[in-house]
Scaffold this active site. Sequence first.
Site, short mmCIF file in Angstrom:
data_model
loop_
_atom_site.label_atom_id
_atom_site.label_comp_id
_atom_site.label_asym_id
_atom_site.label_seq_id
_atom_site.Cartn_x
_atom_site.Cartn_y
_atom_site.Cartn_z
N ASP A 1 -30.94 44.48 0.93
CA ASP A 1 -29.78 43.66 1.31
C ASP A 1 -29.96 42.21 0.86
O ASP A 1 -31.05 41.77 0.48
CB ASP A 1 -29.58 43.70 2.82
CG ASP A 1 -29.10 45.05 3.31
OD1 ASP A 1 -28.51 45.80 2.51
OD2 ASP A 1 -29.32 45.36 4.50
N TYR B 1 -42.39 48.62 4.59
CA TYR B 1 -41.74 47.33 4.80
C TYR B 1 -42.54 46.52 5.82
O TYR B 1 -43.15 47.09 6.73
CB TYR B 1 -40.32 47.51 5.34
CG TYR B 1 -39.29 47.92 4.32
CD1 TYR B 1 -38.53 46.97 3.64
CD2 TYR B 1 -39.06 49.27 4.04
CE1 TYR B 1 -37.58 47.35 2.71
CE2 TYR B 1 -38.11 49.65 3.11
CZ TYR B 1 -37.37 48.69 2.45
OH TYR B 1 -36.43 49.07 1.52
#
Length: 249
Positions: A51, A109
């Site tokens: 994003d 992540y």
Amino acid sequence: MTLLLWIAYKGTNYGGFQVQPNAPTVCAALQDAMEAVLGCRPDVKGCSRTDAGVHARRFALSFCYTGRVPPERLVPALNAHLPPDIRALEVQPVAEGFHARYAAHAKTYCYYILNSRVDDPFTADLCHRVAQPLDLAAMQAAAAAFVGTHDFLALCASGSGVAARGDTVRTITRCTVNRSGDRFVITVTADGYLYNMVRILAGTLVEAGLHKRSPDSIPALLQSRDRRRAGPTLPARGLFLESVDYPGL
């Protein structure tokens, strides 16, 4: 031949990886550099659609290479044309038809939190600040409850096409919280992710660290499949794609 290219980028100035019509993107900048080096604009397949504002230390993308520049010279050649917040790191040949997204076995992540009453001007766009003291042990206990194969719909932002199809089961093999001074790092490794899943998971762990929820509440949260019962979606600036695992590579 098909090549796998590894890049790193700071996502602050970009609308994410995927090309968009109304925002600068990492993919567009990379394809601009490829066009300058190769004389053509290859179709690239990214390992993830990060994003806007999300960063990556090792992001993988694959593409069909027909150029004359030897592959071992691509990295310095691309870096000569890339903006300073995007760097090519490494390139390697892979099997024909290899797809950086679909071939990924797991992705890791990290979410970075500054636990301080004052922003750090040097890292303000690379982490999320929480002013109130965080309980590390409570966050670690809550993180452990996310490990395993679960339906993670409660950690999925609304509007997800995957969620609409009912494909919301994922396997998390690692979910940890570590602290160094006033910096907390949430690390998650999974075989796949739902929309905003890590940022919502991080928001839920922060609630545990603030004693706004008990670590024991996590199993019931997952079973509820109710996004309203999870924590907030933390800002994109604290999220980094750390690594991508491919079998045999």
